[in-house]
Design an enzyme around this catalytic site. Structure first.
Site, PDB file in Angstrom:
ATOM      1  N   HIS A  53       5.699  -6.588   2.749  1.00  0.00           N
ATOM      2  CA  HIS A  53       6.402  -5.764   3.739  1.00  0.00           C
ATOM      3  C   HIS A  53       5.579  -5.641   5.021  1.00  0.00           C
ATOM      4  O   HIS A  53       4.336  -5.742   5.010  1.00  0.00           O
ATOM      5  CB  HIS A  53       6.688  -4.371   3.165  1.00  0.00           C
ATOM      6  CG  HIS A  53       5.467  -3.552   2.868  1.00  0.00           C
ATOM      7  ND1 HIS A  53       4.715  -2.912   3.846  1.00  0.00           N
ATOM      8  CD2 HIS A  53       4.833  -3.288   1.708  1.00  0.00           C
ATOM      9  CE1 HIS A  53       3.707  -2.293   3.292  1.00  0.00           C
ATOM     10  NE2 HIS A  53       3.734  -2.517   1.993  1.00  0.00           N
ATOM     11  N   ARG A  79      10.028   0.482   2.587  1.00  0.00           N
ATOM     12  CA  ARG A  79       9.252  -0.425   3.439  1.00  0.00           C
ATOM     13  C   ARG A  79       9.477  -1.898   3.033  1.00  0.00           C
ATOM     14  O   ARG A  79       9.520  -2.786   3.905  1.00  0.00           O
ATOM     15  CB  ARG A  79       7.773  -0.060   3.457  1.00  0.00           C
ATOM     16  CG  ARG A  79       7.058  -0.059   2.104  1.00  0.00           C
ATOM     17  CD  ARG A  79       5.705   0.595   2.263  1.00  0.00           C
ATOM     18  NE  ARG A  79       4.821   0.523   1.109  1.00  0.00           N
ATOM     19  CZ  ARG A  79       4.774   1.446   0.139  1.00  0.00           C
ATOM     20  NH1 ARG A  79       5.606   2.502   0.182  1.00  0.00           N
ATOM     21  NH2 ARG A  79       3.931   1.329  -0.880  1.00  0.00           N
ATOM     22  N   GLU A  97       4.706  -1.235  -5.269  1.00  0.00           N
ATOM     23  CA  GLU A  97       3.257  -1.304  -5.038  1.00  0.00           C
ATOM     24  C   GLU A  97       2.515  -0.684  -6.232  1.00  0.00           C
ATOM     25  O   GLU A  97       3.112   0.051  -7.044  1.00  0.00           O
ATOM     26  CB  GLU A  97       2.915  -0.568  -3.724  1.00  0.00           C
ATOM     27  CG  GLU A  97       1.453  -0.494  -3.363  1.00  0.00           C
ATOM     28  CD  GLU A  97       0.774  -1.850  -3.315  1.00  0.00           C
ATOM     29  OE1 GLU A  97       0.557  -2.369  -2.226  1.00  0.00           O
ATOM     30  OE2 GLU A  97       0.462  -2.390  -4.404  1.00  0.00           O
ATOM     31  N   HIS A 115       5.165  -5.866  -2.206  1.00  0.00           N
ATOM     32  CA  HIS A 115       3.953  -5.154  -1.769  1.00  0.00           C
ATOM     33  C   HIS A 115       2.698  -5.969  -2.101  1.00  0.00           C
ATOM     34  O   HIS A 115       2.755  -6.909  -2.904  1.00  0.00           O
ATOM     35  CB  HIS A 115       3.906  -3.799  -2.479  1.00  0.00           C
ATOM     36  CG  HIS A 115       5.150  -2.994  -2.281  1.00  0.00           C
ATOM     37  ND1 HIS A 115       5.280  -2.020  -1.334  1.00  0.00           N
ATOM     38  CD2 HIS A 115       6.352  -3.066  -2.921  1.00  0.00           C
ATOM     39  CE1 HIS A 115       6.505  -1.513  -1.390  1.00  0.00           C
ATOM     40  NE2 HIS A 115       7.178  -2.131  -2.329  1.00  0.00           N
TER      41      HIS A 115
END
Ligand SMILES: Cc1ccc(S(=O)(=O)Nc2cc3c(c(O)c2O)C(=O)c2ccccc2C3=O)cc1
Length: 230
Positions: free
Chosen positions: A9, A60, A87, A182
């Site tokens: 991202h 994100r 993430e 991520h």
């Protein structure tokens, strides 16, 4: 033959303020939006056409995927979101910046965490403002699955069932796949695809918004890897 494009991202608001983010659902910064749009332009310029998109349940990554697909006129493709591409969960460190982390836990502890594969950060309390204990998007999960902290090993391991059950079957079926996720969830995929050791993966870091294109043969062996940049 099939292609897999991985995109980390774009820069987030907490990347900018240097805070541990993990599962906290922060937005892209203005720079991060531009990075995502640039990724889409590069994808379009390289004529990459996808059959399936995957992303996490964090905005994100979702917005990075959508900006990139919109720039390449592919917002219409099938899309699946999964917590398994989230993430790494940084536990009680979520929300702390570098100074606060060092003040609270000391430089020595930070150094240990920074270089460790199996050491857990402290678990986050359910009443911490940055806890996901009461987050509706995880309400359908076994509470024992929703992490309160992850080490890199645990994070990489919880990504892989999604590779086995969804991504690899798509690629073996000849589909082209795009994944916006991520730093650490993409490390898991990179580690597996490129057969990187537990030690060496610590030094692998993808740039934000830079598409990485893998080409596979019909036995899922990598035949090419290209990073798209200007
Ligand atoms: C928000 C933030 C805190 C500390 C730093 S750092 O300059 O000390 N570098 C750093 C620090 C860490 C880490 C890191 O990669 C890093 O570059 C970690 O990976 C990490 C993982 C689990 C718990 C703690 C850490 C960790 O403190 C950077 C950014």
């Amino acid at each position: 033959m099939s292609k897999l494009v991985l995109i980390r991202h774009g820069q987030s608001e907490w990347n900018l303020s240097n805070q541990f983010t993990g599962w906290v659902d922060v937005n892209l910064s203005d720079k991060g939006v531009e990075e995502a749009k640039k990724a889409g332009r590069l994808i379009k310029e390289h004529g990459l056409k996808f059959d399936q998109a995957y992303t996490s349940v964090l905005k994100r990554a979702i917005k990075t995927l959508h900006f990139a697909l919109e720039e390449s006129d592919q917002l219409w493709i099938p899309e699946t979101k999964t917590w398994r591409l989230n993430e790494r969960h940084y536990g009680a460190l979520q929300g702390l910046n570098k100074k606060a982390t060092a003040e609270k836990y000391g430089d020595e502890q930070v150094h240990i965490w920074r270089r460790s594969y199996d050491v857990l950060p402290p678990a986050i309390d359910d009443d911490n403002e940055y806890s996901q204990a009461h987050d509706r998007r995880y309400s359908n999960l076994d509470p024992n699955i929703v992490p309160k902290a992850e080490n890199l090993h645990v994070c990489l391991d919880r990504v892989m069932p999604f590779w086995e059950d969804h991504i690899a079957p798509d690629l073996l079926a000849g589909k082209n796949v795009i994944i916006a996720a991520h730093g650490n969830s993409l490390r898991a995929l990179t580690k597996y695809i490129e057969r990187i050791s537990d030690e060496d993966i610590m030094d692998v870091e993808m740039k934000t918004g830079e598409p990485v294109v893998y080409t596979f043969d019909d036995k899922l062996n990598v035949t090419d890897k290209v990073k798209l940049d200007d």
